[in-house]
Design a protein around this motif. Sequence first.
Motif, PDB file in Angstrom:
ATOM      1  N   GLY A   1      11.728   5.847   6.132  1.00  0.00           N
ATOM      2  CA  GLY A   1      10.422   6.467   6.220  1.00  0.00           C
ATOM      3  C   GLY A   1      10.026   7.234   4.980  1.00  0.00           C
ATOM      4  O   GLY A   1       8.900   7.734   4.875  1.00  0.00           O
ATOM      5  N   ASP A   2      10.963   7.351   4.003  1.00  0.00           N
ATOM      6  CA  ASP A   2      10.715   8.131   2.794  1.00  0.00           C
ATOM      7  C   ASP A   2      10.575   7.226   1.567  1.00  0.00           C
ATOM      8  O   ASP A   2      10.629   7.704   0.439  1.00  0.00           O
ATOM      9  N   GLU A   3      10.405   5.927   1.796  1.00  0.00           N
ATOM     10  CA  GLU A   3      10.443   4.971   0.694  1.00  0.00           C
ATOM     11  C   GLU A   3       9.356   5.225  -0.354  1.00  0.00           C
ATOM     12  O   GLU A   3       9.622   5.237  -1.553  1.00  0.00           O
ATOM     13  N   GLN A   4       8.126   5.437   0.104  1.00  0.00           N
ATOM     14  CA  GLN A   4       7.018   5.634  -0.830  1.00  0.00           C
ATOM     15  C   GLN A   4       7.201   6.910  -1.634  1.00  0.00           C
ATOM     16  O   GLN A   4       7.027   6.933  -2.859  1.00  0.00           O
ATOM     17  N   GLN A   5       7.561   8.002  -0.950  1.00  0.00           N
ATOM     18  CA  GLN A   5       7.761   9.274  -1.645  1.00  0.00           C
ATOM     19  C   GLN A   5       8.922   9.185  -2.625  1.00  0.00           C
ATOM     20  O   GLN A   5       8.887   9.788  -3.701  1.00  0.00           O
ATOM     21  N   CYS A   6       9.946   8.430  -2.252  1.00  0.00           N
ATOM     22  CA  CYS A   6      11.093   8.260  -3.140  1.00  0.00           C
ATOM     23  C   CYS A   6      10.673   7.554  -4.428  1.00  0.00           C
ATOM     24  O   CYS A   6      11.076   7.958  -5.528  1.00  0.00           O
ATOM     25  N   ALA A   7       9.868   6.513  -4.306  1.00  0.00           N
ATOM     26  CA  ALA A   7       9.403   5.794  -5.489  1.00  0.00           C
ATOM     27  C   ALA A   7       8.587   6.711  -6.399  1.00  0.00           C
ATOM     28  O   ALA A   7       8.708   6.660  -7.630  1.00  0.00           O
ATOM     29  N   VAL A   8       7.788   7.600  -5.797  1.00  0.00           N
ATOM     30  CA  VAL A   8       7.002   8.547  -6.587  1.00  0.00           C
ATOM     31  C   VAL A   8       7.923   9.522  -7.322  1.00  0.00           C
ATOM     32  O   VAL A   8       7.733   9.808  -8.513  1.00  0.00           O
ATOM     33  N   ARG A   9       8.944  10.029  -6.630  1.00  0.00           N
ATOM     34  CA  ARG A   9       9.881  10.967  -7.265  1.00  0.00           C
ATOM     35  C   ARG A   9      10.596  10.307  -8.437  1.00  0.00           C
ATOM     36  O   ARG A   9      10.758  10.925  -9.504  1.00  0.00           O
ATOM     37  N   VAL A  10      11.034   9.083  -8.241  1.00  0.00           N
ATOM     38  CA  VAL A  10      11.747   8.380  -9.300  1.00  0.00           C
ATOM     39  C   VAL A  10      10.827   8.149 -10.494  1.00  0.00           C
ATOM     40  O   VAL A  10      11.217   8.353 -11.654  1.00  0.00           O
ATOM     41  N   THR A  11       9.590   7.726 -10.220  1.00  0.00           N
ATOM     42  CA  THR A  11       8.628   7.492 -11.303  1.00  0.00           C
ATOM     43  C   THR A  11       8.376   8.766 -12.091  1.00  0.00           C
ATOM     44  O   THR A  11       8.347   8.759 -13.334  1.00  0.00           O
ATOM     45  N   ASN A  12       8.199   9.895 -11.403  1.00  0.00           N
ATOM     46  CA  ASN A  12       7.978  11.167 -12.091  1.00  0.00           C
ATOM     47  C   ASN A  12       9.192  11.563 -12.918  1.00  0.00           C
ATOM     48  O   ASN A  12       9.060  12.102 -14.024  1.00  0.00           O
TER      49      ASN A  12
END
Length: 326
Positions: free
Chosen positions: A148-159
Amino acid sequence: PLYSSAASDVYKRQVLKGLPSTSLVQICAVDVGCESLSDGFVPVASPQTKSAMEALTLRTPLGTTNLREALEFAAKKSNAQPTSVLLIGDGLSASDQISYSDLGDIVDDLNKGNVNVHSLVLGPQANVELPSVLANLTGGTVSGVRHGDEQQCAVRVTNAIRSNAIKVDGVATNTKSLKITGRKPVYLRSDRHSVVFGSGKLGSFDSIVASHDGQQIQWLASESTRRTAGPEISHLMKRIQSSAGINASIASLDQLQTATNDFQTAYNDTLKAAQYLKRQGKNRDAAKAFAKADELNPVRKHDILLTRFFDEQPPTPDLDAASSLP
């Protein structure tokens, strides 16, 4: 980006999608070797990147990951420009185990190449130890994924891959220098804790000072928190010392708390085993187990100093002027 060919395609595309259109990327597949699927660094939104991603998706993974070759490749290709490498996989290097000595040489090359290594650790057998070591020694980050945290995880990694770490040559209080156990430089980031192990007593002080590019950064003691930890700190210190500073696998306060919990569980299990053996009349075996418990916990306490290294996010690097391997 530097990708394991066994990794999830969803995260690859989400991370690329989150990068500025001015970013330059290089797509690689890592299994028994490291193969570049793009012709060097290419614009993130270019047809070359799209073609490389399609080739990566169609590639049949060989089931092992040769991180040694991947990291050596990244160090050579950076040309000393600020570079971020993103490894997506289970965190294991099954194809070619890396000794502490060899890893030290690789880390030296990564540091000279100005390369930060980030990891997105996935899979049922994921292991964060090596990714955490690389994060500590190169100024990168380690991320895991919860359902359920996949999208937020991708954002954190990108940042994370868009932000550079800050190197500090030394850390001191206003009363004395602190003896750091492990390798230098120490890397500080705004998006994760930096865990630095040192020996000696902190004593009383008013401020903490670090050196960065010939300038001093200062934090007040009043903005810090001081805590007492248990014998797990000694065991973590011994691991760092016995590996010439390489086996520094605690890259956040969460990981430090996990290590503390794991240590306490191991100590309690050893003590329970000793007590059970004693009840069974196996006194010799019980004595050995009690001795092991005493070795684990000699009842020594250690200082932990917690301080905020950043009050604000560092400026986003100029991606037009710097090549990046997200």
